[in-house]
Design a protein around this motif. Structure first.
Motif, short mmCIF file in Angstrom:
data_model
loop_
_atom_site.label_atom_id
_atom_site.label_comp_id
_atom_site.label_asym_id
_atom_site.label_seq_id
_atom_site.Cartn_x
_atom_site.Cartn_y
_atom_site.Cartn_z
N GLY A 236 0.80 -1.12 0.02
CA GLY A 236 -0.04 -0.19 0.09
C GLY A 236 0.85 1.32 0.00
N PRO B 137 -2.11 -2.47 -3.91
CA PRO B 137 -3.26 -2.81 -3.00
C PRO B 137 -2.85 -2.57 -1.55
N PRO B 138 -3.79 -1.92 -0.79
CA PRO B 138 -3.53 -1.66 0.81
C PRO B 138 -3.86 -2.67 1.52
N LEU B 139 -3.01 -3.87 1.38
CA LEU B 139 -3.23 -4.82 2.16
C LEU B 139 -3.31 -4.68 3.74
N MET C 113 -3.68 -2.09 5.57
CA MET C 113 -4.98 -1.46 5.98
C MET C 113 -6.19 -2.43 5.78
N ASP C 114 -6.23 -3.06 4.76
CA ASP C 114 -7.69 -3.96 4.58
C ASP C 114 -7.65 -5.00 6.01
N THR C 115 -6.17 -5.54 6.22
CA THR C 115 -6.25 -6.45 7.32
C THR C 115 -6.35 -5.90 8.84
#
Length: 128
Positions: free
Chosen positions: A57, A62-64, A66-68
């Motif tokens: 990110g 992809p903001p991996l 932040m998503d997790t």
């Protein structure tokens, strides 16, 4: 036309994974950064995965993380560790070596190393 992100310029997920793994391989094998290595768990698998997710990110992919995990809150997450100028410099030694091994284009290399330095310097929570 939209400008490419560093994530795209580097080549995407596989290259960011390589950069992350190379960073930790250097940190794990270079005795000059032992104090930095000692701040990490014996098993680096979790650290590798979180840095990879963050860098994805941070570099514009992809903001991996932040998503997790939500917002990175880097300073808060590093607060339990004594991060001084020496720790910053040891971290940068490993990351700069990994970037230098990976990136051929000088302008991108310089931009990345400067951005990594600014972020590493922001992590300092102790004098020295």
């Amino acid at each position: 036309m939209q400008e490419m992100t560093p994530y795209e310029l580097l080549g995407g997920a596989g290259v960011v994974r390589w950069l992350t793994d190379r960073f930790y391989d250097i940190m794990d094998s270079d005795p000059s950064v032992k104090p930095l290595r000692d701040m990490h768990p014996a098993d680096l698998a979790g650290s590798r995965e979180k840095l990879y997710m963050f860098l994805s990110g941070w570099l514009g992919g992809p903001p991996l993380f932040m998503d997790t995990y939500g917002h990175p809150r880097l300073r808060m997450r590093h607060a339990p560790f004594a991060v001084d100028g020496d720790a910053r410099d040891q971290w940068m030694k490993c990351m700069a070596q990994a970037v230098n091994e990976l990136v051929c284009e000088d302008a991108l290399k310089q931009k990345l190393i400067e951005a990594f330095y600014n972020t590493a310097d922001f992590m300092r929570n102790r004098e020295g």
